[in-house]
Write an enzyme that holds these catalytic residues in place. Structure first.
Site, mmCIF file in Angstrom:
data_model
loop_
_atom_site.group_PDB
_atom_site.id
_atom_site.type_symbol
_atom_site.label_atom_id
_atom_site.label_comp_id
_atom_site.label_asym_id
_atom_site.label_seq_id
_atom_site.Cartn_x
_atom_site.Cartn_y
_atom_site.Cartn_z
ATOM 1 C CG HIS A 138 -27.699 -13.938 9.370
ATOM 2 N ND1 HIS A 138 -28.008 -13.564 10.139
ATOM 3 C CD2 HIS A 138 -28.619 -13.187 7.981
ATOM 4 C CE1 HIS A 138 -28.695 -11.681 10.062
ATOM 5 N NE2 HIS A 138 -29.082 -12.071 8.856
ATOM 6 C CD GLU A 139 -29.117 -14.409 4.667
ATOM 7 O OE1 GLU A 139 -30.571 -14.035 4.348
ATOM 8 O OE2 GLU A 139 -28.597 -13.641 4.925
ATOM 9 C CG HIS A 193 -33.617 -13.688 7.304
ATOM 10 N ND1 HIS A 193 -34.303 -13.445 8.576
ATOM 11 C CD2 HIS A 193 -32.013 -13.022 7.657
ATOM 12 C CE1 HIS A 193 -32.808 -12.091 8.603
ATOM 13 N NE2 HIS A 193 -31.849 -12.277 7.967
ATOM 14 C CG HIS A 234 -41.350 -17.267 5.544
ATOM 15 N ND1 HIS A 234 -41.229 -18.447 4.495
ATOM 16 C CD2 HIS A 234 -42.706 -16.501 6.349
ATOM 17 C CE1 HIS A 234 -42.717 -17.856 3.852
ATOM 18 N NE2 HIS A 234 -42.734 -16.663 4.006
#
Length: 236
Positions: A104-105, A108, A112
């Site tokens: 999940h991270e 991100h 980005h």
């Protein structure tokens, strides 16, 4: 006249109670689900850190550092320094829950790298949202002690500032949902988790998403409460 709202029974407290109950339920759900699947070891034996590195490299991302931080479920991606910070429970754990959170991270980090617009918008809202969540409430409360004129001005400014915090919570929803969707796709395409493991990881991610929904709902209900109090004061 304006201070009357402070001393009599305030029916808007029901909104606070509803928000609190929803938040408690969401917190219980994510902790229960995470604890359940934190005991299920992934077939590949990859830890959260190992899975994160493989996912990032599979997407051609080599300039994001992976760091271990203290705490539990304190995982986050810092776009300003391009650092993916994984909590102790995720970084060194080979469970399907840890791998899902790490992925999940990574979602991100990929957002980005690709210039995902909602992430940019959320980043731009951080300063004003942080100010609005505290200063907005403070100004609103101070405004209740004044009569019309100065009091109404403070109430309006307080509501506008707090609205920025609400907007931040709303923008956070698509950012988090998209990161989870990316995580599932990446875990499947890299073969880090099998199909059955992927189902378990999805449950963890769905439960975690509830905390963001609860945060948004709480902020909205609080804003509604401020509007109701301000409206009631004007009628008085």
């Amino acid at each position: 006249m304006g201070s009357t709202m402070i001393y009599r029974f305030d029916p808007t407290y029901f909104l606070v109670i509803i928000a609190a109950l929803f938040s408690i339920w969401a917190s219980f759900r994510v902790n229960h689900t995470y604890n359940k699947y934190a005991r299920v070891r992934s077939m590949t034996g990859m830890t959260g850190a190992m899975a994160a590195e493989k996912i990032l490299h599979s997407q051609g991302i080599y300039d994001v550092r992976i760091e271990r931080v203290s705490g539990r479920l304190t995982d986050h991606y810092d776009p300003s320094s391009k650092v993916l910070r994984l909590s102790e429970a995720t970084h060194d754990n080979a469970s399907v829950a840890a791998v899902g959170v790490a992925a999940h991270e990574c979602g991100h980090a990929l957002q980005h790298a690709q210039g995902y617009m909602p992430l940019k918008i959320r980043g731009s809202l951080v300063p004003v949202a942080s100010l609005g969540s505290y200063a907005g409430i403070l100004l609103f409360m101070v405004g209740l002690f004044f009569t019309s004129g100065m009091g109404n001005t403070l109430l309006t400014i307080g509501i506008l500032l707090f609205s920025a915090a609400v907007l931040f919570q709303l923008v956070t929803l698509p950012v988090e949902f998209n990161a989870s969707a990316r995580a599932v796709t990446l875990l499947e395409s890299t073969g880090i988790l099998g199909q059955q493991e992927l189902k378990s990881s999805k449950k963890v991610l769905r439960a975690a998403a509830l905390t963001y929904v609860a945060g948004a709902a709480t902020a909205i209900l609080q804003l509604v409460r401020l509007l109701m109090i301000a409206g009631g004061r004007n009628r008085d």
